[in-house]
Design an enzyme around this catalytic site. Sequence first.
Site, mmCIF file in Angstrom:
data_model
loop_
_atom_site.group_PDB
_atom_site.id
_atom_site.type_symbol
_atom_site.label_atom_id
_atom_site.label_comp_id
_atom_site.label_asym_id
_atom_site.label_seq_id
_atom_site.Cartn_x
_atom_site.Cartn_y
_atom_site.Cartn_z
ATOM 1 N N ARG A 146 11.770 29.605 -35.284
ATOM 2 C CA ARG A 146 10.518 30.188 -34.781
ATOM 3 C C ARG A 146 9.383 30.048 -35.783
ATOM 4 O O ARG A 146 8.235 30.388 -35.475
ATOM 5 C CB ARG A 146 10.723 31.681 -34.458
ATOM 6 C CG ARG A 146 11.677 31.941 -33.303
ATOM 7 C CD ARG A 146 11.924 33.422 -33.100
ATOM 8 N NE ARG A 146 10.974 34.037 -32.196
ATOM 9 C CZ ARG A 146 11.233 34.374 -30.926
ATOM 10 N NH1 ARG A 146 12.416 34.170 -30.415
ATOM 11 N NH2 ARG A 146 10.325 34.924 -30.175
ATOM 12 N N TYR A 149 5.856 28.389 -35.275
ATOM 13 C CA TYR A 149 4.907 29.203 -34.512
ATOM 14 C C TYR A 149 4.432 30.400 -35.340
ATOM 15 O O TYR A 149 3.234 30.608 -35.540
ATOM 16 C CB TYR A 149 5.588 29.678 -33.232
ATOM 17 C CG TYR A 149 4.709 30.463 -32.289
ATOM 18 C CD1 TYR A 149 3.723 29.841 -31.533
ATOM 19 C CD2 TYR A 149 4.884 31.845 -32.133
ATOM 20 C CE1 TYR A 149 2.927 30.564 -30.646
ATOM 21 C CE2 TYR A 149 4.095 32.570 -31.243
ATOM 22 C CZ TYR A 149 3.122 31.917 -30.505
ATOM 23 O OH TYR A 149 2.340 32.635 -29.625
ATOM 24 N N ASN A 178 3.719 40.328 -25.766
ATOM 25 C CA ASN A 178 4.172 39.633 -24.545
ATOM 26 C C ASN A 178 3.309 39.973 -23.329
ATOM 27 O O ASN A 178 3.189 41.140 -22.961
ATOM 28 C CB ASN A 178 5.622 40.006 -24.230
ATOM 29 C CG ASN A 178 6.566 39.587 -25.331
ATOM 30 O OD1 ASN A 178 6.440 40.045 -26.465
ATOM 31 N ND2 ASN A 178 7.498 38.719 -25.029
ATOM 32 N N PHE A 195 13.221 35.149 -15.166
ATOM 33 C CA PHE A 195 13.929 36.132 -14.333
ATOM 34 C C PHE A 195 13.402 36.112 -12.885
ATOM 35 O O PHE A 195 14.174 36.190 -11.937
ATOM 36 C CB PHE A 195 13.812 37.548 -14.915
ATOM 37 C CG PHE A 195 14.686 37.787 -16.134
ATOM 38 C CD1 PHE A 195 15.430 36.767 -16.700
ATOM 39 C CD2 PHE A 195 14.751 39.057 -16.717
ATOM 40 C CE1 PHE A 195 16.234 36.987 -17.823
ATOM 41 C CE2 PHE A 195 15.557 39.288 -17.840
ATOM 42 C CZ PHE A 195 16.285 38.255 -18.395
HETATM 43 P P1 NAD Z 1 0.109 28.298 -22.586
HETATM 44 O O1 NAD Z 1 1.132 27.379 -23.138
HETATM 45 O O2 NAD Z 1 0.074 28.513 -21.122
HETATM 46 O O3 NAD Z 1 -1.345 27.832 -23.033
HETATM 47 C C1 NAD Z 1 -1.633 27.126 -24.204
HETATM 48 C C2 NAD Z 1 -2.638 26.029 -23.873
HETATM 49 O O4 NAD Z 1 -2.972 25.316 -25.074
HETATM 50 C C3 NAD Z 1 -2.075 24.995 -22.894
HETATM 51 O O5 NAD Z 1 -3.022 24.752 -21.865
HETATM 52 C C4 NAD Z 1 -1.847 23.762 -23.763
HETATM 53 O O6 NAD Z 1 -1.923 22.553 -23.038
HETATM 54 C C5 NAD Z 1 -2.944 23.919 -24.793
HETATM 55 N N1 NAD Z 1 -2.686 23.218 -26.052
HETATM 56 C C6 NAD Z 1 -1.539 23.218 -26.789
HETATM 57 N N2 NAD Z 1 -1.699 22.473 -27.900
HETATM 58 C C7 NAD Z 1 -2.980 21.994 -27.868
HETATM 59 C C8 NAD Z 1 -3.735 21.170 -28.729
HETATM 60 N N3 NAD Z 1 -3.225 20.661 -29.856
HETATM 61 N N4 NAD Z 1 -5.032 20.869 -28.379
HETATM 62 C C9 NAD Z 1 -5.556 21.349 -27.233
HETATM 63 N N5 NAD Z 1 -4.888 22.150 -26.381
HETATM 64 C C10 NAD Z 1 -3.608 22.466 -26.696
HETATM 65 O O7 NAD Z 1 0.282 29.675 -23.353
HETATM 66 P P2 NAD Z 1 -0.471 31.074 -23.166
HETATM 67 O O8 NAD Z 1 0.543 32.094 -22.880
HETATM 68 O O9 NAD Z 1 -1.634 30.945 -22.264
HETATM 69 O O10 NAD Z 1 -0.977 31.339 -24.653
HETATM 70 C C11 NAD Z 1 -2.329 31.149 -25.044
HETATM 71 C C12 NAD Z 1 -2.500 31.606 -26.483
HETATM 72 O O11 NAD Z 1 -2.153 32.989 -26.606
HETATM 73 C C13 NAD Z 1 -1.627 30.843 -27.470
HETATM 74 O O12 NAD Z 1 -2.366 30.618 -28.649
HETATM 75 C C14 NAD Z 1 -0.493 31.807 -27.740
HETATM 76 O O13 NAD Z 1 0.050 31.614 -29.024
HETATM 77 C C15 NAD Z 1 -1.180 33.159 -27.607
HETATM 78 N N6 NAD Z 1 -0.219 34.207 -27.242
HETATM 79 C C16 NAD Z 1 0.261 34.326 -25.973
HETATM 80 C C17 NAD Z 1 1.178 35.329 -25.674
HETATM 81 C C18 NAD Z 1 1.713 35.521 -24.284
HETATM 82 O O14 NAD Z 1 2.547 36.419 -24.085
HETATM 83 N N7 NAD Z 1 1.311 34.794 -23.281
HETATM 84 C C19 NAD Z 1 1.617 36.208 -26.681
HETATM 85 C C20 NAD Z 1 1.128 36.019 -27.962
HETATM 86 C C21 NAD Z 1 0.195 35.038 -28.233
HETATM 87 N N1 UDP Z 2 15.291 36.186 -22.758
HETATM 88 C C1 UDP Z 2 16.432 36.349 -21.973
HETATM 89 N N2 UDP Z 2 16.638 35.475 -20.942
HETATM 90 C C2 UDP Z 2 15.774 34.477 -20.638
HETATM 91 C C3 UDP Z 2 14.605 34.322 -21.439
HETATM 92 C C4 UDP Z 2 14.412 35.197 -22.495
HETATM 93 O O1 UDP Z 2 17.242 37.258 -22.202
HETATM 94 O O2 UDP Z 2 16.033 33.739 -19.676
HETATM 95 C C5 UDP Z 2 15.055 37.145 -23.866
HETATM 96 C C6 UDP Z 2 14.786 36.501 -25.211
HETATM 97 O O3 UDP Z 2 15.992 36.232 -25.910
HETATM 98 C C7 UDP Z 2 13.946 37.566 -25.890
HETATM 99 C C8 UDP Z 2 13.172 38.213 -24.742
HETATM 100 O O4 UDP Z 2 13.887 37.871 -23.556
HETATM 101 O O5 UDP Z 2 14.779 38.545 -26.475
HETATM 102 C C9 UDP Z 2 11.733 37.722 -24.632
HETATM 103 O O6 UDP Z 2 11.753 36.307 -24.616
HETATM 104 P P1 UDP Z 2 10.432 35.429 -24.431
HETATM 105 O O7 UDP Z 2 10.821 34.021 -24.695
HETATM 106 O O8 UDP Z 2 9.788 35.737 -23.126
HETATM 107 O O9 UDP Z 2 9.414 35.963 -25.533
HETATM 108 P P2 UDP Z 2 9.540 36.248 -27.108
HETATM 109 O O10 UDP Z 2 10.967 36.148 -27.554
HETATM 110 O O11 UDP Z 2 8.674 35.228 -27.735
HETATM 111 O O12 UDP Z 2 9.036 37.635 -27.223
#
Ligand code: NAD
Ligand code: UDP
Length: 318
Positions: A146, A149, A178, A195
């Site tokens: 991980r 990231y 999340n 899920f």
């Molecule tokens: P997502 O994967 O749907 O969106 C990410 C977008 O970035 C995609 O459209 C992808 O094509 C684009 N991208 C990736 N690499 C790129 C690059 N090098 N140049 C240009 N575009 C690029 O994910 P998301 O859930 O919408 O997440 C958006 C942001 O929020 C991310 O930075 C992610 O780390 C952050 N974030 C999301 C969550 C969540 O739960 N969804 C939680 C924590 C942080």
């Molecule tokens: N997870 C799971 N089954 C799945 C996908 C995810 O049990 O099919 C679990 C995973 O191991 C983690 C939690 O759900 O403990 C959240 O996973 P996700 O990938 O959504 O987000 P993150 O781990 O980055 O919080």
Amino acid sequence: MKSQMRKQVLVTGGAGFLGSHLCERLLNDGHDVLCVDNFFTGSKDNILHMLKNPHFEVMRHDVTFPLYVEVDEIYNLACPASPIHYQHDPVQTTKTSVHGAINMLGLAKRVNAKIFQASTSEVYGDPKIHPQTEDYWGNVNPIGFRSCYDEGKRCAETLFFDYRRQHNLRIKVARIFNTYGPKMHPNDGRVVSNFIMQALQGLPITIYGDGLQSRSFCYVDDLIEVFVRLMGSPDGFTGPVNTGNPGEFTIKELAEKIIDLTGSSSKLDYKPLPSDDPIQRQPDISLAREKLGWEPNIQLEEGLRKTIPYFDELLKTS
Ligand code: NAD
Ligand code: UDP
Ligand code: UDP
């Protein structure tokens, strides 16, 4: 009225899950939106409905390369966010977070734009304090699966704060927990989308580990609201600020809720827990409450009811 306050806003990662919701919100607020995306995990389907809008523009571009445009505000969301996608090409993931941040900060510096960073609760790693507050420095493995990231996002935060100290940039850093909702990628392996897809198809629900690990799930509309509030907050408030819903559930509870809401016959299927999977996660959102007057309004069950039809429709049309 709106046009007097119209801003030129850049959203990197604008074709992704969160980015596409943000673009929509900014257009509704009366701004001009430039969506920049390399479509690694994002999709044209997410932004199709905005293409007809003359205030919306899309540019295929990778943020690891310099970008020269003129804008007032930048939301930097570009980065794959699900473990499957960010571990697919881990070197590119780190480059996206680090080189991407440098380029967007360089751009913000040149045009004097305000800049927002989509950081993450992953900066806390597998946290030793619970719930997590912004002053906690985290417990992160620097060399695990991980890490591309987690450490990439940590380094991006460092860059944001150094650009502020060195160049007096106006920065806003949100640590996102999340988040789920319509337009999540159906195959990106995140727990809510997995899920729901499994439940709707009557497939086994894949629980990793014993399912007693916890997460706190925020509905996308609540999150977009706090993004906009943070961007609009006084320059003195930079964050980092936790953004998420403190309602905490075990993964097993989530599975049972989704089975219940979909009326599915799916059974639970226990699989091995991936390495470095955090055991518990819950945001302390006191800072967001105090500084931004923000509170998530949509609780898990209501949010899932809004999300399930999206995946149902996807399955029907695919
Ligand atoms: P997502 O994967 O749907 O969106 C990410 C977008 O970035 C995609 O459209 C992808 O094509 C684009 N991208 C990736 N690499 C790129 C690059 N090098 N140049 C240009 N575009 C690029 O994910 P998301 O859930 O919408 O997440 C958006 C942001 O929020 C991310 O930075 C992610 O780390 C952050 N974030 C999301 C969550 C969540 O739960 N969804 C939680 C924590 C942080
Ligand atoms: N997870 C799971 N089954 C799945 C996908 C995810 O049990 O099919 C679990 C995973 O191991 C983690 C939690 O759900 O403990 C959240 O996973 P996700 O990938 O959504 O987000 P993150 O781990 O980055 O919080
Ligand atoms: N940059 C960019 N767009 C701009 C200005 C800068 O993409 O409008 C990139 C450029 O590639 C540069 C990086 O941002 O390397 C950092 O810019 P900065 O001015 O901070 O530092 P430099 O490397 O130019 O000294």
